[in-house]
Enzyme design. Structure first.
Site, short mmCIF file in Angstrom:
data_model
loop_
_atom_site.label_atom_id
_atom_site.label_comp_id
_atom_site.label_asym_id
_atom_site.label_seq_id
_atom_site.Cartn_x
_atom_site.Cartn_y
_atom_site.Cartn_z
N ASP A 286 -2.35 -0.51 -4.28
CA ASP A 286 -3.08 0.69 -3.87
C ASP A 286 -3.59 0.43 -2.45
O ASP A 286 -4.32 -0.54 -2.22
CB ASP A 286 -4.25 0.91 -4.85
CG ASP A 286 -5.29 1.90 -4.31
OD1 ASP A 286 -4.97 2.69 -3.41
OD2 ASP A 286 -6.44 1.88 -4.83
N GLU A 304 -3.65 6.38 -1.52
CA GLU A 304 -4.63 6.06 -2.58
C GLU A 304 -5.12 7.31 -3.29
O GLU A 304 -5.17 7.37 -4.52
CB GLU A 304 -5.83 5.31 -1.98
CG GLU A 304 -6.93 5.11 -3.01
CD GLU A 304 -8.01 4.12 -2.62
OE1 GLU A 304 -8.60 4.27 -1.54
OE2 GLU A 304 -8.25 3.19 -3.41
N GLU A 305 -5.46 8.32 -2.53
CA GLU A 305 -5.98 9.54 -3.15
C GLU A 305 -4.94 10.15 -4.07
O GLU A 305 -5.26 10.58 -5.19
CB GLU A 305 -6.40 10.56 -2.07
CG GLU A 305 -7.67 10.19 -1.31
CD GLU A 305 -7.42 9.33 -0.08
OE1 GLU A 305 -6.23 9.00 0.17
OE2 GLU A 305 -8.38 8.99 0.62
N1 AR6 Z 1 4.64 4.57 -1.74
C1 AR6 Z 1 4.99 3.75 -0.72
N2 AR6 Z 1 4.54 3.90 0.54
C2 AR6 Z 1 3.71 4.92 0.80
C3 AR6 Z 1 3.31 5.84 -0.22
C4 AR6 Z 1 3.81 5.62 -1.53
N3 AR6 Z 1 3.49 6.41 -2.54
N4 AR6 Z 1 2.49 6.73 0.33
C5 AR6 Z 1 2.38 6.41 1.63
N5 AR6 Z 1 3.12 5.32 1.93
P1 AR6 Z 1 -2.12 5.23 3.87
P2 AR6 Z 1 -3.78 3.00 4.84
C6 AR6 Z 1 3.24 4.66 3.24
O1 AR6 Z 1 -2.38 5.92 5.14
O2 AR6 Z 1 -3.30 3.07 6.23
C7 AR6 Z 1 -6.91 6.41 2.21
O3 AR6 Z 1 -7.85 7.41 2.55
C8 AR6 Z 1 3.30 5.61 4.41
O4 AR6 Z 1 4.17 5.02 5.38
O5 AR6 Z 1 -2.48 5.92 2.61
O6 AR6 Z 1 -3.99 1.67 4.20
C9 AR6 Z 1 -7.60 5.22 1.58
O7 AR6 Z 1 -8.64 5.62 0.71
C10 AR6 Z 1 1.87 5.62 4.91
O8 AR6 Z 1 1.78 5.96 6.28
O9 AR6 Z 1 -2.84 3.79 3.81
C11 AR6 Z 1 -8.13 4.51 2.80
O10 AR6 Z 1 -9.34 5.08 3.25
C12 AR6 Z 1 1.46 4.19 4.68
O11 AR6 Z 1 2.09 3.86 3.43
C13 AR6 Z 1 -7.06 4.72 3.81
O12 AR6 Z 1 -6.37 5.93 3.42
C14 AR6 Z 1 -0.01 3.96 4.62
O13 AR6 Z 1 -0.61 4.84 3.72
C15 AR6 Z 1 -6.05 3.60 3.80
O14 AR6 Z 1 -5.13 3.83 4.82
#
Ligand code: AR6
Length: 523
Positions: A286, A304-305
């Site tokens: 996650d 995550e959401e």
């Molecule tokens: N499976 C695989 N890869 C994925 C998926 C999925 N289901 N969904 C997205 N990606 P991000 P962060 C890829 O922005 O940067 C939330 O608000 C996709 O390339 O969700 O760690 C949390 O609560 C995407 O751009 O994660 C935190 O506050 C990348 O994963 C914050 O976002 C990153 O996804 C975390 O941000």
């Protein structure tokens, strides 16, 4: 990408599963102890919901436990005939919900009688103003009364103390899915009292969601309502474990000392697929916020959401998991997926029923394990290359990936952790996660989320590391020196290759900053 085209590189999933199948990996047991609170009666038979554990202590009302809305201590002051008295808030709640609620405005008014300082439920009102009247009618005559009924059964469903999983403590909590559903029903009607000492908990009352107007609000609400329809129609019978993990500084790996060859870790890199659809049976990451669930009950609709919306049982963790510290992670086993979805962020849409066919483990949990790890939010992306920043991220990933079990560990299913909202560099984060999974003794499945260049580059980098028997320690040293080099961030992989040749006193490869040269792997 064309359907028939191979979208992955590296080991096949069958090879990673050692031909035994995806459900063959070992799981952590459910054994009640000082460190593992099990709030239902064992064993679990899966034909009916497990009975609650019969409490041996009176209900706590202090900073170590969830303050249950039905507790005798949940009181509010009133003046009756000029005399100050304290009244039970739970009795008030029971009284309020003995009458039907016919609209979102009545719903808000009802809740505001026992929960002061509510935001206006403007998103909820807009939603009900816009949907067809028949749908709203169905919600207020069927769905909401069932949610309320489930909420008000909490004293029977969960009569015991629910410990908080606090910062710096390794502790697990197992709840039945029915207990989780009743807690979430209470969150929906916003009965959890708030206290100052809960400041570092994300908070579970849905009031925040009801007030947060956004393009995806109605889709979030559909996921939640659908979950309640399912669990009130047929009570779920399984159980879920929430584990908080902490590794002290002295027990963290010494990355500058680890001799493990990175090539010992098998990898499968796929530009197609998602963690939740394709990571069945694996340790699914996650991409979390330090406040678990991030913006699920407010703004935000990314990895995550979305995961929390399609598996709403995860949301309950916001009630008892304190802000996650740098050397901590949360592992959740057994959460069911209820919904399907399409789109992402602003285009996110609930797309209906999901039948979760994941088998159960011997303890009554679905064999779905999620590792909740929060990356650093780099508001200035160049900060992520500093050794201290890399150390924080690799330690964090290690806490999330390591296990007390030694053998037969599931591979990690991950991807661009920290590289969306948190602005990290996937070239760096993929290596960090490779080091962490190698140190934790797990193989790595990486979904690059449509990014074909990343799939190719990361795999070629991995081949380079594997073919040259590069250890974690050596890669750590190269990464450590990167920020003080003058090489631009896009050339991290070439920099590592060149550093390796330099360390061997081999002549530099020509034009080593060009991607085209990367596949030139020494055999
Ligand atoms: N499976 C695989 N890869 C994925 C998926 C999925 N289901 N969904 C997205 N990606 P991000 P962060 C890829 O922005 O940067 C939330 O608000 C996709 O390339 O969700 O760690 C949390 O609560 C995407 O751009 O994660 C935190 O506050 C990348 O994963 C914050 O976002 C990153 O996804 C975390 O941000």
């Amino acid at each position: 990408q064309c359907k028939d085209q191979k979208t992955w590189l590296g080991s096949s999933l069958n090879d990673i599963c050692k031909g035994k199948g995806i459900w063959s990996f070992s799981v952590s047991p459910v054994i009640p102890s000082k460190y593992h609170s099990v709030l239902y009666q064992l064993p679990v038979n899966l034909s009916t919901p497990p009975k609650p554990h019969v409490p041996t202590q009176t209900l706590h009302w202090d900073e170590d436990y969830v303050r249950m809305p039905y507790s005798f201590s949940n009181v509010f002051p009133v003046v009756e005939n000029g005399i100050n008295t304290l009244k039970s808030r739970w009795k008030l709640i029971l009284n309020i919900f003995s009458k039907p609620i016919n609209s979102s405005r009545e719903f808000e008014a009802a809740i505001s009688k026992y929960n002061k300082n509510l935001p206006r439920f403007s998103a909820l009102h807009n939603y009900f103003d816009e949907i067809p009247e028949s749908e709203a009618h169905d919600f207020f005559t069927n769905c909401l009364p069932n949610i309320i009924k489930l909420a008000l059964r909490l004293p029977d469903i969960l009569p015991g103390n629910l410990p908080l999983l606090k910062r710096g403590h390794c502790k697990s909590l197992s709840l039945s899915q029915l207990q989780v559903s009743s807690l979430l029903a209470n969150a929906f009607i916003c009965t959890f009292p708030w206290r100052k000492d809960m400041m570092h908990y994300p908070g579970v009352n849905f009031s925040v969601l009801f007030s947060a107007e956004s393009s995806y609000f109605s889709e979030k609400l559909k996921c939640i309502i659908y979950y309640f329809k399912r669990v009130t129609n047929k009570n779920p019978t399984g159980v879920i474990t929430f584990e908080r993990k902490h590794i002290s500084r002295t027990n963290m790996p010494r990355w500058d000392n680890l001799e493990n060859n990175l090539g010992n870790t098998k990898i499968h890199v796929n530009s197609s697929g998602t963690i939740e659809d394709d990571g069945l049976g694996f340790l699914q990451v996650d991409f979390a916020n330090k406040y678990i669930g991030g913006g699920v009950l407010g703004y935000g609709c990314v990895q995550e959401e979305i995961r929390f919306l399609i598996c709403p049982e995860l949301i309950v963790s916001r009630l008892f998991i304190e802000q996650i510290g740098d050397s901590e992670a949360v592992i959740i086993t057994g959460a069911e997926r209820f919904s399907n979805y399409t789109g992402y962020a602003d285009s996110f849409k609930w797309s209906g029923h999901h039948q979760d066919l994941t088998p159960h483990d011997d303890y009554g949990r679905l064999k779905t394990t999620i590792s909740v790890i929060d990356a650093t939010h780099f508001s200035r992306p160049k900060d992520q290359y500093y050794p201290s920043a890399i150390l924080r991220e690799v330690n964090k990933a290690y806490v999330g990936f390591s296990s007390r079990e030694r053998d037969n560990l599931a591979p990690v299913a991950t991807g661009n952790w920290g590289c969306g909202a948190f602005r990290g560099d996937p070239n760096l984060k993929s290596l960090i996660q490779l080091m962490a999974s190698c140190a934790a003794g797990r193989d790595l499945i990486y979904y690059s989320f449509g990014n074909i260049n990343l799939k190719d580059d990361f795999y070629n980098m991995y081949l380079f590391l594997a073919n040259n028997r590069i250890s974690i320690k050596l890669l750590w040293n190269f990464l450590k020196s990167f920020s003080s080099s003058s090489v631009s961030h896009e050339n991290l992989y070439s920099y590592i290759q060149q550093s390796f040749f330099d360390s061997k006193h081999q002549p530099s490869i020509k034009n080593y900053f060009s991607r085209k040269l990367l596949p030139e792997i020494p055999s």
